[in-house]
Design a protein around this motif. Sequence first.
Motif, PDB file in Angstrom:
ATOM      1  N   ASN A  49      -0.329   5.438  -8.658  1.00 19.26           N
ATOM      2  CA  ASN A  49       0.512   6.069  -7.487  1.00 19.26           C
ATOM      3  C   ASN A  49      -0.389   5.923  -6.281  1.00 19.26           C
ATOM      4  O   ASN A  49      -1.839   5.680  -6.403  1.00 19.26           O
ATOM      5  CB  ASN A  49       0.931   7.292  -7.694  1.00 19.26           C
ATOM      6  CG  ASN A  49       1.857   7.393  -8.936  1.00 19.26           C
ATOM      7  OD1 ASN A  49       2.544   6.730  -8.955  1.00 19.26           O
ATOM      8  ND2 ASN A  49       1.670   8.772  -9.451  1.00 19.26           N
ATOM      9  N   ASN A  50       0.229   5.571  -5.134  1.00 15.39           N
ATOM     10  CA  ASN A  50      -0.404   5.684  -3.809  1.00 15.39           C
ATOM     11  C   ASN A  50      -1.595   4.373  -3.854  1.00 15.39           C
ATOM     12  O   ASN A  50      -2.666   4.587  -3.624  1.00 15.39           O
ATOM     13  CB  ASN A  50      -1.356   7.054  -3.457  1.00 15.39           C
ATOM     14  CG  ASN A  50      -1.724   6.909  -2.069  1.00 15.39           C
ATOM     15  OD1 ASN A  50      -1.154   6.328  -0.971  1.00 15.39           O
ATOM     16  ND2 ASN A  50      -2.678   7.803  -1.788  1.00 15.39           N
ATOM     17  N   LEU A  51      -1.268   3.468  -4.286  1.00 17.67           N
ATOM     18  CA  LEU A  51      -2.021   2.258  -4.510  1.00 17.67           C
ATOM     19  C   LEU A  51      -2.747   1.829  -2.933  1.00 17.67           C
ATOM     20  O   LEU A  51      -1.913   2.035  -2.212  1.00 17.67           O
ATOM     21  CB  LEU A  51      -1.227   1.113  -5.055  1.00 17.67           C
ATOM     22  CG  LEU A  51      -1.082   1.191  -6.509  1.00 17.67           C
ATOM     23  CD1 LEU A  51      -0.036   0.318  -6.992  1.00 17.67           C
ATOM     24  CD2 LEU A  51      -2.444   0.912  -7.256  1.00 17.67           C
ATOM     25  N   LYS A  52      -3.771   1.198  -3.138  1.00 14.44           N
ATOM     26  CA  LYS A  52      -4.651   0.682  -1.987  1.00 14.44           C
ATOM     27  C   LYS A  52      -4.947  -0.678  -1.957  1.00 14.44           C
ATOM     28  O   LYS A  52      -5.098  -1.238  -3.124  1.00 14.44           O
ATOM     29  CB  LYS A  52      -5.891   1.579  -1.744  1.00 14.44           C
ATOM     30  CG  LYS A  52      -5.643   3.271  -1.880  1.00 14.44           C
ATOM     31  CD  LYS A  52      -7.089   4.011  -1.576  1.00 14.44           C
ATOM     32  CE  LYS A  52      -6.839   5.442  -1.740  1.00 14.44           C
ATOM     33  NZ  LYS A  52      -8.121   6.314  -1.542  1.00 14.44           N
ATOM     34  N   SER A  81       3.801   2.334  -6.112  1.00 13.66           N
ATOM     35  CA  SER A  81       3.441   2.665  -7.483  1.00 13.66           C
ATOM     36  C   SER A  81       3.737   1.637  -8.392  1.00 13.66           C
ATOM     37  O   SER A  81       4.698   0.625  -8.324  1.00 13.66           O
ATOM     38  CB  SER A  81       4.214   4.020  -7.753  1.00 13.66           C
ATOM     39  OG  SER A  81       3.814   5.019  -7.062  1.00 13.66           O
ATOM     40  N   ARG A 105      -4.935   9.836  -8.375  1.00 22.54           N
ATOM     41  CA  ARG A 105      -3.890   8.668  -8.105  1.00 22.54           C
ATOM     42  C   ARG A 105      -3.068   8.131  -9.605  1.00 22.54           C
ATOM     43  O   ARG A 105      -2.107   7.749  -9.320  1.00 22.54           O
ATOM     44  CB  ARG A 105      -4.337   7.654  -7.257  1.00 22.54           C
ATOM     45  CG  ARG A 105      -4.726   8.330  -5.619  1.00 22.54           C
ATOM     46  CD  ARG A 105      -5.123   7.026  -4.750  1.00 22.54           C
ATOM     47  NE  ARG A 105      -6.318   6.431  -5.268  1.00 22.54           N
ATOM     48  CZ  ARG A 105      -6.129   4.933  -5.584  1.00 22.54           C
ATOM     49  NH1 ARG A 105      -5.254   4.113  -5.291  1.00 22.54           N
ATOM     50  NH2 ARG A 105      -7.289   4.193  -6.110  1.00 22.54           N
ATOM     51  N   PRO A 114       0.764  -1.060  -0.085  1.00 19.96           N
ATOM     52  CA  PRO A 114       0.153   0.034   0.021  1.00 19.96           C
ATOM     53  C   PRO A 114       0.903   1.202  -0.002  1.00 19.96           C
ATOM     54  O   PRO A 114       1.915   1.563   0.717  1.00 19.96           O
ATOM     55  CB  PRO A 114      -1.035  -0.111   1.261  1.00 19.96           C
ATOM     56  CG  PRO A 114      -0.864  -1.761   1.547  1.00 19.96           C
ATOM     57  CD  PRO A 114       0.481  -2.355   0.890  1.00 19.96           C
ATOM     58  N   GLY A 115       0.415   2.129  -0.512  1.00 16.73           N
ATOM     59  CA  GLY A 115       1.278   3.526  -1.031  1.00 16.73           C
ATOM     60  C   GLY A 115       2.241   3.448  -1.963  1.00 16.73           C
ATOM     61  O   GLY A 115       2.974   4.506  -2.509  1.00 16.73           O
ATOM     62  N   ASP A 171      -7.412  -1.510  -4.850  1.00 15.48           N
ATOM     63  CA  ASP A 171      -7.258  -1.559  -6.121  1.00 15.48           C
ATOM     64  C   ASP A 171      -6.599  -2.795  -6.853  1.00 15.48           C
ATOM     65  O   ASP A 171      -6.435  -2.980  -7.635  1.00 15.48           O
ATOM     66  CB  ASP A 171      -5.733  -0.549  -6.241  1.00 15.48           C
ATOM     67  CG  ASP A 171      -6.306   0.892  -6.029  1.00 15.48           C
ATOM     68  OD1 ASP A 171      -7.144   1.462  -6.273  1.00 15.48           O
ATOM     69  OD2 ASP A 171      -5.187   1.577  -5.256  1.00 15.48           O
TER      70      ASP A 171
END
Length: 116
Positions: free
Chosen positions: A82-85, A17, A65, A14-15, A88
């Motif tokens: 970016n800033n993947l959760k 890219s 994002r 998480p967070g 996603d």
Amino acid sequence: QVQLVESGGGLVQPGGSLRLSCAASGISRLGTMGWYRQTPGAQRELVATITSDSRTKHAESARGRFTISRDNAKKTVYLQMNNLKPEDTAVYFCNAKSQISGNEYWGQGTQVTVSS
């Protein structure tokens, strides 16, 4: 024969890219291209689209994002994530239209997993 070859998926925390790529072949004149994602048992949902002259649309969940872009010379569409959760996490599919025929094509999908 038309082929859409995706790459760039993988496992990320998480967070982090990732940048997805999709190279199209067999389509002489590419129209709108896009990225969609799907989880098991769910509908495939639109993430972002980009027209042949680079006008873009992004889903609300992706806005701020993710960024879709394309290189017409390479017939390639990209999705910078970016800033993947964790939400996603999905199989991401590339989509492309022919401006000549209007036909729509799909890639095989690339897995994106966001997990700690």
